[in-house]
Write an enzyme that holds these catalytic residues in place. Structure first.
Site, PDB file in Angstrom:
ATOM      1  N   ASP A   1      22.740  75.077 128.612  1.00 49.44           N
ATOM      2  CA  ASP A   1      21.924  73.946 127.638  1.00 49.44           C
ATOM      3  C   ASP A   1      20.464  74.574 127.918  1.00 49.44           C
ATOM      4  O   ASP A   1      20.042  74.975 129.007  1.00 49.44           O
ATOM      5  CB  ASP A   1      22.163  72.795 128.086  1.00 49.44           C
ATOM      6  CG  ASP A   1      22.090  72.411 129.626  1.00 49.44           C
ATOM      7  OD1 ASP A   1      22.315  73.297 130.338  1.00 49.44           O
ATOM      8  OD2 ASP A   1      21.668  71.205 129.999  1.00 49.44           O
TER       9      ASP A   1
ATOM     10  N   GLU B   1      23.089  71.055 132.740  1.00 47.31           N
ATOM     11  CA  GLU B   1      22.247  71.305 133.855  1.00 47.31           C
ATOM     12  C   GLU B   1      20.752  70.457 133.520  1.00 47.31           C
ATOM     13  O   GLU B   1      20.405  69.966 134.608  1.00 47.31           O
ATOM     14  CB  GLU B   1      21.979  72.609 134.233  1.00 47.31           C
ATOM     15  CG  GLU B   1      21.320  73.029 135.772  1.00 47.31           C
ATOM     16  CD  GLU B   1      19.780  73.021 135.560  1.00 47.31           C
ATOM     17  OE1 GLU B   1      19.343  72.988 136.888  1.00 47.31           O
ATOM     18  OE2 GLU B   1      19.402  73.220 134.442  1.00 47.31           O
TER      19      GLU B   1
END
Length: 451
Positions: free
Chosen positions: A87, A151
């Site tokens: 991400d 994350e």
């Protein structure tokens, strides 16, 4: 010979993979908003083509992770986890000189959101696995590659979920390498020498994201109100903002100061009789000059007010006011942090953790740290490799719950005028092509023979 000849292929692949990963928009908007599935499938396809058996695991619709294991030659050796996240943080195209999800390759750079943080590193890991498949290289230890979701928020859909729901995928892993560290920092010594320093993270401050709440008596804005929630909250926020946290030397940062001083030719003796961190660290940091930036933020706790919310109309005193505080905690400092928050908020304001992850640290004397140092110096002789503690946090915190000691190591050879840190979550994020090629060679060297 075949291994040597294949480096050009591996280098071309890491550039292409970085570009193609960037083109897959995996923006993490927070609060559960995200879609890593297309990037996970892309990564899994590349790994499967190398003869591996990657698993794509969704924690929620679209929130996908990838895990695969490369068997080592020594079944008795503990496994090594190598992890990166899929991400990225949001990017406003109107502020960029290229579209943030173009993955454009020009001027020797790969441009786009995630180039540094951290699709370039994921691409390096994939390129290493494929290089091994083509050349027949086998690592001594089992290598577990994990590419995670979420994350950039709380890791609830990524590493945290994997650790809770699929710990068996990491069975036998004793150590891990992941985000940040291993990149070139160009410094100047007091005698004028130019130095190339590679910080390798052996610790992380813990995250203590707080919600502060003040309750009071609602009323008309024209009336005197001694029980004003906004005033009570504002006073607490001001105290937190003004607080000077004491210096604290952790083992990792003490080692960092010592080794940075040795590289610069600056005497550092933290064991000198009567050494007082509160008195002696500020002048020591001055002597280290620009190199002090490698450690300055990890010499103490911090708490920064970041959000305020109260009221709905200017002439109405609200009954509740809230604030957000981004707190960061050094290893061994959680009790100090909580006690200090009690004192600073006072009796009128309550605080609680909105998100909490503990600080972590790993030994700098380990064989893995030594191997990381050797891998960097083999590709850049004359450089200096030093341990550091990270100011923020990574998925290493979640994997630490499985007893896995984590190090930040995503190697990049960067030119002197390249401000890597400014590009983390910044505009016009980009990474040099040659930095990626260097990273593949260093990473392969480390992982194939890591002790």
């Amino acid at each position: 010979m075949r291994d040597t000849e294949d480096w050009a292929t591996a280098g071309d692949e890491v550039v292409r993979f970085t570009s193609e990963l960037i083109r897959i928009d995996t923006t993490n908007g927070g609060g559960g908003e995200g879609n890593e599935r297309p990037a996970a499938e892309y990564a899994a396809g590349l790994l499967a083509a190398a003869g591996l058996e990657p698993r794509v695991l969704e924690s929620a619709p679209g929130r996908a992770n990838v895990v695969t294991r490369v068997p080592g030659t020594d079944p008795e050796a503990p496994g090594l986890l190598v992890h990166g996240h899929l991400d990225v943080v949001p990017a406003d195209p109107g502020l960029w000189s290229v579209h943030p999800f173009s993955g454009e390759v020009r001027d020797g750079m790969v441009w786009g959101r995630g180039a540094i943080d951290m699709k370039g590193a994921v691409a390096m890991m994939i390129a290493v696995a494929r290089h091994w498949a083509r050349t027949g290289v086998r690592p001594r230890r089992d290598i577990v590659f994990a590419f995670t979701a979420d994350e950039e928020d709380s890791a609830a859909y990524g590493a945290e979920w994997l650790v809770r729901m699929h710990p068996e995928l990491f069975a036998g892993c004793s150590e891990a390498i992941g985000e940040s560290g291993g990149h070139t920092v160009h410094l100047r010594a007091p005698d004028g020498r130019g130095l190339r320093v590679y910080p390798v993270a052996a610790g992380e401050r813990g995250s203590a994201w707080l919600k502060l709440t003040a309750n009071g008596t609602a009323g008309h804005g024209s009336k005197i109100n001694p029980d004003n929630a906004v005033g009570a909250l504002a006073a607490a926020v001001a105290r937190i903002d003004a607080h000077q946290w004491p210096y604290r030397l952790t083992p990792v940062t003490a080692a960092a100061l010592t080794e940075i001083g040795a590289a610069l030719g600056v005497k550092v003796d933290l064991d000198a009789p009567g050494f007082d961190p509160q008195r002696d660290l500020p002048p020591l940091l001055d002597r280290l000059g620009e190199a002090a930036g490698l450690v300055r933020a990890t010499l103490r706790e911090s708490a920064n007010p970041t959000m305020l919310d109260a009221g709905y109309k200017v002439n109405v005193i609200p009954s509740t006011a809230t604030a957000g505080v981004d707190g960061r905690v050094l290893p061994g400092g959680e009790e100090l942090f909580a006690r200090t928050m009690d004192e600073l908020t006072g009796p009128r304001v309550e605080w609680e953790y909105a998100h909490h992850s503990p600080p972590v640290q790993a030994p700098v004397e380990s064989a893995l740290f030594a191997a990381a140092r050797a891998a960097l110096l083999a590709e850049d002789p004359g450089a200096h490799v030093v341990p550091v503690c990270m100011t923020g946090g990574t998925d290493a915190k979640q994997f630490a719950e499985l007893g896995i000691a984590g190090y930040g190591f995503t190697p990049l050879l960067l030119p002197p005028d390249f401000d890597r840190d400014a590009l983390f979550h910044g505009v016009d994020e980009r990474v040099p092509e040659e930095a990626l090629r260097f990273g593949v060679r260093v990473l392969s060297r480390l992982l194939s023979g890591a002790e």
